[in-house]
Write a protein that holds these residues in place. Structure first.
Motif, PDB file in Angstrom:
ATOM      1  N   UNK A 261       0.827  -1.201   0.000  1.00  0.00           N
ATOM      2  CA  UNK A 261       0.000   0.000   0.000  1.00  0.00           C
ATOM      3  C   UNK A 261       0.865   1.257   0.000  1.00  0.00           C
ATOM      4  N   UNK A 262       0.247   2.363  -0.349  1.00  0.00           N
ATOM      5  CA  UNK A 262       0.886   3.673  -0.253  1.00  0.00           C
ATOM      6  C   UNK A 262       0.002   4.558   0.603  1.00  0.00           C
ATOM      7  N   UNK A 263       0.614   5.265   1.553  1.00  0.00           N
ATOM      8  CA  UNK A 263      -0.137   6.097   2.497  1.00  0.00           C
ATOM      9  C   UNK A 263       0.335   7.540   2.386  1.00  0.00           C
ATOM     10  N   UNK A 264      -0.604   8.440   2.209  1.00  0.00           N
ATOM     11  CA  UNK A 264      -0.303   9.869   2.160  1.00  0.00           C
ATOM     12  C   UNK A 264      -0.272  10.460   3.561  1.00  0.00           C
ATOM     13  N   UNK A 265       0.656  11.384   3.782  1.00  0.00           N
ATOM     14  CA  UNK A 265       0.681  12.212   4.991  1.00  0.00           C
ATOM     15  C   UNK A 265       0.682  13.649   4.485  1.00  0.00           C
ATOM     16  N   UNK A 266      -0.501  14.240   4.433  1.00  0.00           N
ATOM     17  CA  UNK A 266      -0.688  15.484   3.695  1.00  0.00           C
ATOM     18  C   UNK A 266       0.091  16.662   4.278  1.00  0.00           C
ATOM     19  N   UNK A 267       0.151  16.767   5.609  1.00  0.00           N
ATOM     20  CA  UNK A 267       0.851  17.896   6.223  1.00  0.00           C
ATOM     21  C   UNK A 267       2.345  17.879   5.912  1.00  0.00           C
ATOM     22  N   UNK A 268       2.875  16.713   5.590  1.00  0.00           N
ATOM     23  CA  UNK A 268       4.289  16.588   5.245  1.00  0.00           C
ATOM     24  C   UNK A 268       4.511  16.510   3.739  1.00  0.00           C
ATOM     25  N   UNK A 269       3.410  16.553   2.982  1.00  0.00           N
ATOM     26  CA  UNK A 269       3.479  16.386   1.526  1.00  0.00           C
ATOM     27  C   UNK A 269       4.320  15.147   1.195  1.00  0.00           C
ATOM     28  N   UNK A 270       3.919  14.036   1.789  1.00  0.00           N
ATOM     29  CA  UNK A 270       4.734  12.818   1.768  1.00  0.00           C
ATOM     30  C   UNK A 270       3.861  11.611   1.465  1.00  0.00           C
ATOM     31  N   UNK A 271       4.363  10.712   0.643  1.00  0.00           N
ATOM     32  CA  UNK A 271       3.691   9.433   0.393  1.00  0.00           C
ATOM     33  C   UNK A 271       4.648   8.320   0.819  1.00  0.00           C
ATOM     34  N   UNK A 272       4.151   7.389   1.626  1.00  0.00           N
ATOM     35  CA  UNK A 272       4.975   6.305   2.152  1.00  0.00           C
ATOM     36  C   UNK A 272       4.503   4.986   1.558  1.00  0.00           C
ATOM     37  N   UNK A 273       5.397   4.276   0.917  1.00  0.00           N
ATOM     38  CA  UNK A 273       5.064   2.982   0.314  1.00  0.00           C
ATOM     39  C   UNK A 273       5.440   1.846   1.244  1.00  0.00           C
ATOM     40  N   UNK A 274       4.568   0.847   1.335  1.00  0.00           N
ATOM     41  CA  UNK A 274       4.801  -0.341   2.144  1.00  0.00           C
ATOM     42  C   UNK A 274       4.655  -1.589   1.283  1.00  0.00           C
ATOM     43  N   UNK A 275       5.564  -2.534   1.458  1.00  0.00           N
ATOM     44  CA  UNK A 275       5.386  -3.867   0.893  1.00  0.00           C
ATOM     45  C   UNK A 275       4.491  -4.668   1.830  1.00  0.00           C
ATOM     46  N   UNK A 276       3.821  -5.655   1.327  1.00  0.00           N
ATOM     47  CA  UNK A 276       3.053  -6.554   2.201  1.00  0.00           C
ATOM     48  C   UNK A 276       4.004  -7.204   3.183  1.00  0.00           C
ATOM     49  N   UNK A 277       3.708  -7.103   4.464  1.00  0.00           N
ATOM     50  CA  UNK A 277       4.556  -7.687   5.493  1.00  0.00           C
ATOM     51  C   UNK A 277       5.637  -6.762   6.021  1.00  0.00           C
ATOM     52  N   UNK A 278       5.844  -5.621   5.385  1.00  0.00           N
ATOM     53  CA  UNK A 278       6.858  -4.669   5.860  1.00  0.00           C
ATOM     54  C   UNK A 278       6.397  -4.038   7.171  1.00  0.00           C
ATOM     55  N   UNK A 279       7.349  -3.703   8.042  1.00  0.00           N
ATOM     56  CA  UNK A 279       6.984  -3.189   9.366  1.00  0.00           C
ATOM     57  C   UNK A 279       7.573  -1.816   9.650  1.00  0.00           C
ATOM     58  N   UNK A 280       6.917  -1.143  10.588  1.00  0.00           N
ATOM     59  CA  UNK A 280       7.467   0.049  11.240  1.00  0.00           C
ATOM     60  C   UNK A 280       7.859  -0.392  12.656  1.00  0.00           C
ATOM     61  N   UNK A 281       9.105  -0.235  12.993  1.00  0.00           N
ATOM     62  CA  UNK A 281       9.600  -0.620  14.319  1.00  0.00           C
ATOM     63  C   UNK A 281       9.343   0.550  15.266  1.00  0.00           C
ATOM     64  N   UNK A 282       8.495   0.331  16.273  1.00  0.00           N
ATOM     65  CA  UNK A 282       8.055   1.431  17.131  1.00  0.00           C
ATOM     66  C   UNK A 282       8.665   1.439  18.530  1.00  0.00           C
ATOM     67  N   UNK A 283       9.099   0.294  19.017  1.00  0.00           N
ATOM     68  CA  UNK A 283       9.640   0.288  20.382  1.00  0.00           C
ATOM     69  C   UNK A 283      10.557  -0.902  20.595  1.00  0.00           C
TER      70      UNK A 283
END
Length: 326
Positions: A261-283
Motif C-alpha cells: 500500500x501507499x499512504x499519504x501524509x498530507x501535512x508533510x506532503x509525503x507518500x509512504x510505500x509499504x510492501x506486504x509484510x513490511x513493518x514500522x519498528x516502534x519500540x
C-alpha cells in the motif's frame, strides 16, 4: 450567528520531523517510542499497566512500596525529587511519602505528555509537604529546568522508573546516564528501575495481550499521525506485532502492513510505500541482568549503592550515587 471555524491542531515540529525521518528509512522504517504517549496513548498505557499479563508496573510499585524508606535513607534524605517520564505518578507516591516524612519536598515530574502531567498533579496534589512543579519537556531539558530551580545546598534524587531505560539501545543507555551524571552534584543520586530477563512466553504475553490493549496502544501511533499530520493511515491495514530478539535480550514492537500500500501524509506532503509484510519498528524494550545494570551505571560515572529485586516478576531498582569522578 455564524459558527467560528474549527482550527486544526498546531503541528509539533519535532513529531513531524521524527515521522518524516523514520518513515523514510530503509530497509527498516522506524518511529521513536516516545511519540506513543499522546493523550490517547498515555490513557491506553495506564490500562496496560493493570493487565494480568503485564506484571512490570505492579512489580515496580510493590518494590517501591517495600523499599521506599530504605531508598530515601540511603539516598541521604533528598529535598528535591525529579522524575523522568512520570506518567500519572501513582507509584511515585511511595517515594514522596517517605521523603516528605523528613520535611518538605519539591517534586518535579517531567513528561512530554501534558495530559500525563495533569493526571500526575491530580493524583499526587493532595500529599502533605510535597510541592509539585510539572515540567513538560524532554528528559534532559526537563532536568536542566528542574535543577535551575533548586537551591545549591539541596540534595536531589532523580527517578527513572518503569524500565524506560529499556527503550534505549545499550550504548545509548550508557550515554544517557552519563549525560545525567554530568548535570548533578556529587551528593545527588539516581534510582533506576529495570525489567529483568525472564522466560520468552511470559515476555511475549506482556507485550501482546489477548484483549488487544497493547495492539491499540501501538496502532494509536498511526492514528496520531492521522490526527496531527493529516495522515491517511487505514488502521485495519496494519497489525501489531511483538517479537523477542534473543541475541539482544529485547522485545521489539512493530506495526506490520497487511498488504502492499501507499499512504499519504498530507501535512508533510509525503507518500509512504509499504510492501506486504513490511513493518514500522516502534519500540524496543531491553531486558537486563542485575549485574549488567550496575555495570552500565558504573561505566556512565555513577557509583552503585544498593539494589532491590522483585523475585516474583523479575524487576530491579538500583540506587546510584553521583559521588566520585566521571
Amino acid at each position: 450567528m455564524i459558527a467560528a471555524p474549527i482550527s486544526a491542531p498546531r503541528i509539533n515540529p519535532a513529531f513531524a520531523q521524527a515521522v518524516m525521518d523514520g518513515l523514510s528509512r530503509s530497509p527498516q522504517k522506524t518511529l521513536p517510542a516516545s511519540w506513543l504517549y499522546d493523550e490517547v496513548g498515555s490513557a491506553l498505557f495506564e490500562v496496560i499497566t493493570v493487565l494480568p499479563e503485564y506484571g512490570l508496573t505492579r512489580a515496580d510499585s510493590a518494590l517501591l512500596g517495600r523499599a521506599a524508606e530504605e531508598i530515601i535513607g540511603v539516598a541521604g534524605r533528598p529535598e528535591v525529587i525529579i522524575e523522568l517520564g512520570s506518567g500519572t505518578g501513582t507509584k511515585t507516591r511511595h517515594i514522596l511519602r517517605a521523603a516528605s516524612a523528613g520535611g518538605p519536598v519539591d517534586y518535579f515530574p517531567i513528561d512530554i505528555s501534558r495530559a500525563a502531567l495533569e493526571n500526575c498533579k491530580a493524583t499526587l496534589g493532595s500529599m502533605d509537604d510535597v510541592r509539585i512543579e510539572p515540567i513538560e519537556a524532554s528528559y534532559l531539558e526537563g532536568i536542566d529546568q528542574a535543577l535551575a530551580l533548586r537551591r545549591s545546598e539541596e540534595r536531589t534524587l532523580i527517578l527513572f522508573l518503569g524500565s524506560t531505560i529499556g527503550n534505549f539501545a545499550p550504548d545509548e543507555a550508557e550515554s544517557f546516564l552519563r549525560r545525567i551524571r554530568q548535570r548533578v552534584h556529587a551528593k545527588d543520586s539516581l534510582l533506576l528501575g529495570a525489567d529483568l530477563v525472564k522466560p520468552v512466553p511470559r515476555l511475549i504475553a506482556a507485550y501482546d495481550d489477548p484483549l488487544g490493549v497493547t495492539a491499540a496502544f501501538n496502532l494509536n501511533l498511526l492514528a496520531r499521525i492521522n490526527r496531527e499530520l493529516d495522515g491517511q493511515f487505514d488502521l485495519s491495514r496494519f497489525a501489531h506485532e511483538a517479537r523477542y530478539n534473543e541475541r539482544q535480550s529485547r522485545i521489539e514492537m512493530h506495526l506490520r502492513s497487511r498488504i502492499a500500500q501507499e499512504v499519504r501524509i498530507d501535512a508533510l506532503d509525503m507518500a509512504v510505500s509499504f510492501r506486504a509484510g513490511e513493518t514500522i519498528w516502534t519500540e524496543s524494550s531491553y531486558k537486563f541482568r542485575p549485574e549488567a545494570l550496575r555495570n552500565t551505571g558504573l561505566r556512565a560515572g555513577w557509583t552503585s549503592m544498593r539494589q532491590w529485586i522483585d523475585g516474583d516478576w523479575g524487576f530491579a531498582e538500583t540506587l546510584f550515587s553521583a559521588a566520585g569522578s566521571l
